[in-house]
Design a protein around this motif. Structure first.
Motif, PDB file in Angstrom:
ATOM      1  N   SER A  85      79.185  46.464  80.777  1.00 54.38           N
ATOM      2  CA  SER A  85      80.357  45.632  81.092  1.00 54.38           C
ATOM      3  C   SER A  85      80.646  44.697  80.343  1.00 54.38           C
ATOM      4  N   VAL A  86      79.634  44.524  79.096  1.00 54.27           N
ATOM      5  CA  VAL A  86      79.882  43.393  77.997  1.00 54.27           C
ATOM      6  C   VAL A  86      81.173  44.055  77.355  1.00 54.27           C
ATOM      7  N   ALA A  87      82.121  42.960  76.994  1.00 57.67           N
ATOM      8  CA  ALA A  87      83.292  43.416  76.390  1.00 57.67           C
ATOM      9  C   ALA A  87      83.663  42.183  75.373  1.00 57.67           C
ATOM     10  N   GLY A  88      84.537  42.708  74.398  1.00 55.19           N
ATOM     11  CA  GLY A  88      85.256  41.886  73.595  1.00 55.19           C
ATOM     12  C   GLY A  88      84.259  41.343  72.325  1.00 55.19           C
ATOM     13  N   THR A  89      84.273  40.157  71.970  1.00 52.82           N
ATOM     14  CA  THR A  89      83.636  39.814  70.810  1.00 52.82           C
ATOM     15  C   THR A  89      82.092  39.767  71.153  1.00 52.82           C
ATOM     16  N   ALA A  90      81.614  39.427  72.477  1.00 51.22           N
ATOM     17  CA  ALA A  90      80.247  39.652  72.610  1.00 51.22           C
ATOM     18  C   ALA A  90      79.838  40.920  72.756  1.00 51.22           C
ATOM     19  N   ALA A  91      80.469  42.178  73.158  1.00 52.92           N
ATOM     20  CA  ALA A  91      80.228  43.268  73.028  1.00 52.92           C
ATOM     21  C   ALA A  91      80.050  43.875  71.270  1.00 52.92           C
ATOM     22  N   ARG A  92      81.014  43.340  70.540  1.00 52.82           N
ATOM     23  CA  ARG A  92      80.892  43.848  69.117  1.00 52.82           C
ATOM     24  C   ARG A  92      79.799  43.292  68.555  1.00 52.82           C
ATOM     25  N   ARG A  93      79.362  41.950  68.944  1.00 55.83           N
ATOM     26  CA  ARG A  93      78.157  41.347  68.130  1.00 55.83           C
ATOM     27  C   ARG A  93      76.896  41.962  68.577  1.00 55.83           C
ATOM     28  N   LEU A  94      76.682  42.326  70.229  1.00 54.68           N
ATOM     29  CA  LEU A  94      75.544  42.906  70.762  1.00 54.68           C
ATOM     30  C   LEU A  94      75.404  44.429  70.159  1.00 54.68           C
ATOM     31  N   ARG A  95      76.605  44.780  69.893  1.00 52.26           N
ATOM     32  CA  ARG A  95      76.471  46.270  69.511  1.00 52.26           C
ATOM     33  C   ARG A  95      75.850  46.183  68.001  1.00 52.26           C
ATOM     34  N   ALA A  96      76.493  45.316  67.216  1.00 56.81           N
ATOM     35  CA  ALA A  96      76.180  45.308  65.750  1.00 56.81           C
ATOM     36  C   ALA A  96      74.512  44.929  65.758  1.00 56.81           C
ATOM     37  N   SER A  97      73.857  43.950  66.497  1.00 54.41           N
ATOM     38  CA  SER A  97      72.825  43.472  66.475  1.00 54.41           C
ATOM     39  C   SER A  97      71.743  44.351  66.989  1.00 54.41           C
ATOM     40  N   THR A  98      72.110  45.175  67.724  1.00 55.67           N
ATOM     41  CA  THR A  98      71.004  46.301  68.294  1.00 55.67           C
ATOM     42  C   THR A  98      71.402  47.408  67.524  1.00 55.67           C
ATOM     43  N   MET A  99      72.218  47.595  66.818  1.00 54.95           N
ATOM     44  CA  MET A  99      72.132  49.224  65.650  1.00 54.95           C
ATOM     45  C   MET A  99      71.464  48.615  64.549  1.00 54.95           C
ATOM     46  N   ALA A 100      71.486  47.275  64.090  1.00 54.86           N
ATOM     47  CA  ALA A 100      70.763  46.728  63.108  1.00 54.86           C
ATOM     48  C   ALA A 100      69.211  46.645  63.441  1.00 54.86           C
ATOM     49  N   ALA A 101      68.833  46.026  64.449  1.00 45.68           N
ATOM     50  CA  ALA A 101      67.359  46.055  65.030  1.00 45.68           C
ATOM     51  C   ALA A 101      66.887  47.339  65.015  1.00 45.68           C
ATOM     52  N   ALA A 102      67.646  48.578  65.749  1.00 46.87           N
ATOM     53  CA  ALA A 102      67.143  49.960  65.714  1.00 46.87           C
ATOM     54  C   ALA A 102      66.920  50.452  64.394  1.00 46.87           C
ATOM     55  N   PHE A 103      67.838  50.344  63.416  1.00 43.12           N
ATOM     56  CA  PHE A 103      67.539  50.809  61.965  1.00 43.12           C
ATOM     57  C   PHE A 103      66.392  50.160  61.333  1.00 43.12           C
ATOM     58  N   LEU A 104      66.307  48.865  61.424  1.00 42.79           N
ATOM     59  CA  LEU A 104      65.063  48.181  60.964  1.00 42.79           C
ATOM     60  C   LEU A 104      63.848  48.538  61.568  1.00 42.79           C
ATOM     61  N   MET A 105      63.967  48.821  62.812  1.00 41.57           N
ATOM     62  CA  MET A 105      62.468  49.209  63.427  1.00 41.57           C
ATOM     63  C   MET A 105      62.106  50.602  62.830  1.00 41.57           C
ATOM     64  N   ILE A 106      62.982  51.323  62.600  1.00 40.06           N
ATOM     65  CA  ILE A 106      62.650  52.793  62.096  1.00 40.06           C
ATOM     66  C   ILE A 106      62.129  52.486  60.760  1.00 40.06           C
ATOM     67  N   LEU A 107      63.015  51.732  59.845  1.00 40.74           N
ATOM     68  CA  LEU A 107      62.706  51.598  58.369  1.00 40.74           C
ATOM     69  C   LEU A 107      61.411  51.087  58.293  1.00 40.74           C
ATOM     70  N   THR A 108      60.910  50.171  59.013  1.00 40.05           N
ATOM     71  CA  THR A 108      59.670  49.364  58.481  1.00 40.05           C
ATOM     72  C   THR A 108      58.414  50.200  59.173  1.00 40.05           C
ATOM     73  N   GLY A 109      58.781  50.982  60.369  1.00 40.66           N
ATOM     74  CA  GLY A 109      57.763  52.146  60.560  1.00 40.66           C
ATOM     75  C   GLY A 109      57.565  52.900  59.854  1.00 40.66           C
ATOM     76  N   TYR A 110      58.752  53.370  59.215  1.00 34.71           N
ATOM     77  CA  TYR A 110      58.747  54.451  57.769  1.00 34.71           C
ATOM     78  C   TYR A 110      57.837  53.892  56.813  1.00 34.71           C
ATOM     79  N   LEU A 111      58.019  52.721  56.272  1.00 37.68           N
ATOM     80  CA  LEU A 111      57.352  52.006  54.972  1.00 37.68           C
ATOM     81  C   LEU A 111      55.823  52.114  55.490  1.00 37.68           C
ATOM     82  N   GLY A 112      55.337  51.727  56.704  1.00 39.76           N
ATOM     83  CA  GLY A 112      53.700  51.892  57.021  1.00 39.76           C
ATOM     84  C   GLY A 112      53.541  53.421  57.133  1.00 39.76           C
TER      85      GLY A 112
END
Length: 295
Positions: A120-147
């Protein structure tokens, strides 16, 4: 690579039995993901436009994962050659784990989109949360790949630990952010939808936890052929649970929330909404020129 170097995890000589188990795991997971892709495509219109971004994310991630498993099966087929009764690795076997990380770098961020789209998160809060979780998910995979793949071909235990800890930090953020979004959403929906959302979140976060466990194996021991195949089985099972099991549960949440909105007069839907053979709401076609209540 010198003979005394620790073995590269993917370059293991396998017995026919181990080879067959690994192939079965990859093929089985790939077919499960293909079936889910077809299900996601044909069922996307069962939910209202408000929750359809979740269905679209599911279609995208199922398509990417299915393609990745087709490549994995090809990697498995070309990466080993039967010589004197054993399957010996070729250089193509090195691409097996790399293909998985490419898959995860796309599909794991999409999993966060799929979950947040039924919250039920909507508006600006939803966009920020979606962007931050997508970035964190990608960086989680990228850093694991490096190791696991880049530094000394995954044989440097210090690199495995350091990059594993960095990856785990991003995983911790995902846990906090997603659980927070779900907890804020639960009071805004009915008990059945809330229970399904809790179940979906539990499945997703539990499956996320399986990957660090498998990743950590080379930190504590040299990867034997049996362990390498066990890793393939573990990754394949976790992929099916995280993508198929989670996706079906999220789709149920989207249907139940659609039915709640229709019953409350806040939205319309051209067909009855069914869940587990229960009619959750009647068909309410949109009226031209009239907005649903609360829109």
């Amino acid at each position: 690579m010198a003979e005394t170097d620790p073995p590269v995890p993917e370059l293991q000589t396998l017995s026919p039995a181990l080879y067959d188990v690994g192939q079965f795991a990859v093929l089985g997971a790939g077919l499960a993901l293909l079936a889910y892709l077809l299900y996601a495509v044909v069922s996307r219109d069962e939910v209202s436009a408000r929750y359809r971004p979740s269905a679209h994310a599911a279609i995208c991630l199922a398509g990417v994962a299915t393609a990745a498993y087709a490549l994995l099966l090809l990697d498995w087929d070309t990466g080993f050659r039967l010589v004197d009764g054993s399957y010996r690795p070729t250089e193509e076997a090195r691409t097996t784990e790399g293909t998985r990380y490419v898959d995860w770098s796309v599909t794991v961020p999409l999993l966060t989109v799929e979950l947040l789209a039924v919250c039920s998160v909507a508006g600006t809060a939803a966009r920020r949360l979606r962007a931050s979780t997508m970035a964190a998910a990608f960086l989680m995979i990228l850093t694991g790949y490096l190791g696991a793949q880049v530094v000394d071909q995954g044989r440097d235990r210090l690199a495995l630990v350091v990059w594993g800890l960095v990856s785990t930090a991003f995983l911790g953020y995902l846990y906090v952010a997603l659980i927070g979004a779900v907890r804020r959403s639960l009071p805004t929906m009915g008990p059945e939808a809330a229970a399904s959302l809790r179940n979906a979140t539990t499945v997703l976060l539990a499956s996320f936890g399986a990957y660090p466990v498998v990743y950590a194996v080379p930190v504590f021991a040299d990867v034997t052929p049996a362990w390498f195949v066990t890793m393939q089985v573990g990754y394949s099972v976790a992929d099916v649970v995280a993508k198929v099991g989670f996706g079906v549960l999220v789709h149920k949440v989207a249907k139940l929330r659609t039915a709640e909105d229709v019953a409350a007069g806040a939205d319309t839907h051209p067909e009855p909404v069914w869940s587990a053979n229960v009619r959750e709401s009647e068909a309410v076609p949109p009226v031209p020129g009239r907005r649903p209540a609360g829109s």
